[in-house]
Design a protein around this motif. Structure first.
Motif, PDB file in Angstrom:
ATOM      1  N   ASP A   5      16.977 -22.181  -6.051  1.00 55.56           N
ATOM      2  CA  ASP A   5      17.059 -23.257  -5.086  1.00 55.56           C
ATOM      3  C   ASP A   5      15.746 -23.343  -4.333  1.00 55.56           C
ATOM      4  O   ASP A   5      15.099 -22.315  -4.089  1.00 55.56           O
ATOM      5  N   SER A   6      15.361 -24.548  -3.935  1.00 53.73           N
ATOM      6  CA  SER A   6      14.106 -24.705  -3.207  1.00 53.73           C
ATOM      7  C   SER A   6      14.160 -24.057  -1.838  1.00 53.73           C
ATOM      8  O   SER A   6      13.129 -23.845  -1.197  1.00 53.73           O
ATOM      9  N   HIS A   7      15.370 -23.716  -1.361  1.00 57.49           N
ATOM     10  CA  HIS A   7      15.509 -23.097  -0.055  1.00 57.49           C
ATOM     11  C   HIS A   7      15.598 -21.568  -0.131  1.00 57.49           C
ATOM     12  O   HIS A   7      15.822 -20.909   0.878  1.00 57.49           O
ATOM     13  N   THR A   8      15.414 -21.026  -1.313  1.00 61.47           N
ATOM     14  CA  THR A   8      15.413 -19.575  -1.467  1.00 61.47           C
ATOM     15  C   THR A   8      14.454 -18.886  -0.484  1.00 61.47           C
ATOM     16  O   THR A   8      14.770 -17.808   0.043  1.00 61.47           O
ATOM     17  N   GLY A  20      11.941 -19.534  -5.140  1.00 63.07           N
ATOM     18  CA  GLY A  20      12.832 -20.410  -5.886  1.00 63.07           C
ATOM     19  C   GLY A  20      12.219 -20.805  -7.213  1.00 63.07           C
ATOM     20  O   GLY A  20      11.029 -21.124  -7.286  1.00 63.07           O
ATOM     21  N   THR A  74       0.094 -25.179  -1.796  1.00 61.42           N
ATOM     22  CA  THR A  74       0.320 -25.065  -3.235  1.00 61.42           C
ATOM     23  C   THR A  74      -0.390 -23.843  -3.804  1.00 61.42           C
ATOM     24  O   THR A  74      -1.566 -23.606  -3.547  1.00 61.42           O
ATOM     25  N   ASN A  98      11.987 -21.612   5.380  1.00 62.92           N
ATOM     26  CA  ASN A  98      12.703 -22.612   4.587  1.00 62.92           C
ATOM     27  C   ASN A  98      11.834 -23.843   4.354  1.00 62.92           C
ATOM     28  O   ASN A  98      11.754 -24.362   3.241  1.00 62.92           O
ATOM     29  N   ALA A 101       8.523 -24.941   1.717  1.00 66.74           N
ATOM     30  CA  ALA A 101       8.545 -25.744   0.488  1.00 66.74           C
ATOM     31  C   ALA A 101       7.917 -27.113   0.703  1.00 66.74           C
ATOM     32  O   ALA A 101       7.344 -27.708  -0.218  1.00 66.74           O
ATOM     33  N   GLU A 102       8.002 -27.609   1.933  1.00 69.27           N
ATOM     34  CA  GLU A 102       7.476 -28.958   2.224  1.00 69.27           C
ATOM     35  C   GLU A 102       5.957 -28.992   2.272  1.00 69.27           C
ATOM     36  O   GLU A 102       5.362 -30.073   2.329  1.00 69.27           O
ATOM     37  N   THR A 106       4.485 -21.282  -2.426  1.00 68.65           N
ATOM     38  CA  THR A 106       5.304 -20.497  -3.345  1.00 68.65           C
ATOM     39  C   THR A 106       6.456 -19.860  -2.589  1.00 68.65           C
ATOM     40  O   THR A 106       7.601 -19.861  -3.032  1.00 68.65           O
ATOM     41  N   THR A 107       6.162 -19.320  -1.424  1.00 70.48           N
ATOM     42  CA  THR A 107       7.171 -18.817  -0.495  1.00 70.48           C
ATOM     43  C   THR A 107       6.476 -18.516   0.827  1.00 70.48           C
ATOM     44  O   THR A 107       5.253 -18.631   0.941  1.00 70.48           O
ATOM     45  N   ARG A 287      13.427 -32.698   4.940  1.00 72.17           N
ATOM     46  CA  ARG A 287      12.774 -33.672   4.062  1.00 72.17           C
ATOM     47  C   ARG A 287      13.033 -35.093   4.554  1.00 72.17           C
ATOM     48  O   ARG A 287      14.163 -35.442   4.886  1.00 72.17           O
TER      49      ARG A 287
END
Length: 302
Positions: A5-8, A20, A74, A98, A101-102, A106-107, A287
């Protein structure tokens, strides 16, 4: 930890390096095949000062997004450090990670500290807290660690932010928001306010909103705009009900939705505007891309 999940990366709020991935990568991991990625850069975000007044943890990542842009993270891991970290709650750190991702990260990760230990104990995980405390020196950055880039934010000077519309990196300090909106010709009549979703739905977040609602009710004021509330989990929903906060939010005009993604992923059929009608909604979601919440390409989402 590898998640699908993108929220990992939320787990960075508990000092975890949580990434994620897509389904194919996850299958490799479950099949005990080594997971590989290009070695990421590390962007350090040094936090000084401390959060005060109505500035919230979410404002930290909104500020970072304004600095780094949606592409600035990125191929990088964002590591937060500095004396300001200790003024942020554990759930607040999760919110910040969280939303990494925006900016394409990577994390994101925070160093282990007492705020995380307190959270684990409060959520009946004393054993995990005790073990983490024993190895705390291994759950922080090395002394003199090198970063490919360093961003510094003084939390004592950080204002509440609203980012958007249409992109998470168009950052507006609250003191500039009105002027920026008028200059850009954005509608200043807010049609709907939406709080909650995965990024801002902890008990801490909801209690702040309920505090404002309570003050409004004491002065005979109710919400003029539509107002929806999405708890982050069944535990949060039940705790809000137990403590009377849900009733406070309903009394001011709020509609408490199921603890699910809801409007954040477009599960929202609006009847107050026609498709294509230019209007402004304000959300605490992570988002705000065009058409994200209600498939209306002319919403001004912030």
């Amino acid at each position: 930890m590898i998640g699908t999940d993108s929220h990992t990366p939320n787990g960075g709020g508990l000092a975890g390096v949580c990434i994620g991935v897509g389904g194919a990568d996850a299958v490799d991991v479950m099949a005990d095949i080594p997971w590989e990625l290009k070695c990421p850069k590390v962007i350090g975000v040094k936090l000084t000062g401390e959060l005060k007044d109505w500035t919230a943890p979410k404002d930290v990542i909104l500020k970072v997004a304004g600095i780094l842009t949606v592409k600035g993270g990125t191929g990088a891991i964002i590591e937060y450090f500095g004396p300001g970290v200790d003024s942020i709650s554990c759930t607040g750190m999760g919110t910040i990670c969280n939303m990494g991702a925006e900016i394409g990260a990577t994390t994101s990760v925070f160093p282990y500290n007492s705020r995380m230990s307190d959270y684990l104990k409060a959520t009946r995980r004393e054993g995990v807290a005790s073990l983490a405390d024993d190895f705390a020196e291994n759950l922080v950055s090395d002394e003199g660690a090198h970063y490919d880039q360093v961003v510094e934010i003084n939390l004592s000077e950080l204002e509440p932010h609203v980012n958007g519309p249409f992109t998470p990196d168009l950052a507006h300090p609250i003191s500039h928001l009105g002027k920026n909106a008028r200059d850009a010709g954005w509608p200043t009549d807010i049609r709907v306010a939406l709080i909650g979703s995965c990024t801002n739905s902890s008990y801490e977040d909801m209690s702040r909103s309920a505090s404002i609602a309570k003050q409004a009710l004491e002065h005979g004021v109710k919400a003029k705009s539509q107002f929806t509330v999405t708890p982050g989990s069944e535990q949060i929903r039940a705790t809000l009900e137990r403590d009377g906060l849900s009733e406070t939010l309903r009394s001011v005009g709020g509609l408490v939705l199921a603890n699910a993604c809801g409007p954040c992923i477009g599960q929202w059929k609006r009847h107050d505007v026609s498709k294509g009608e230019k209007n402004t909604i304000v959300t605490s979601y992570n988002r705000n891309f065009t058409g994200r919440n209600d498939a209306n390409p002319t919403d001004r989402k912030s």
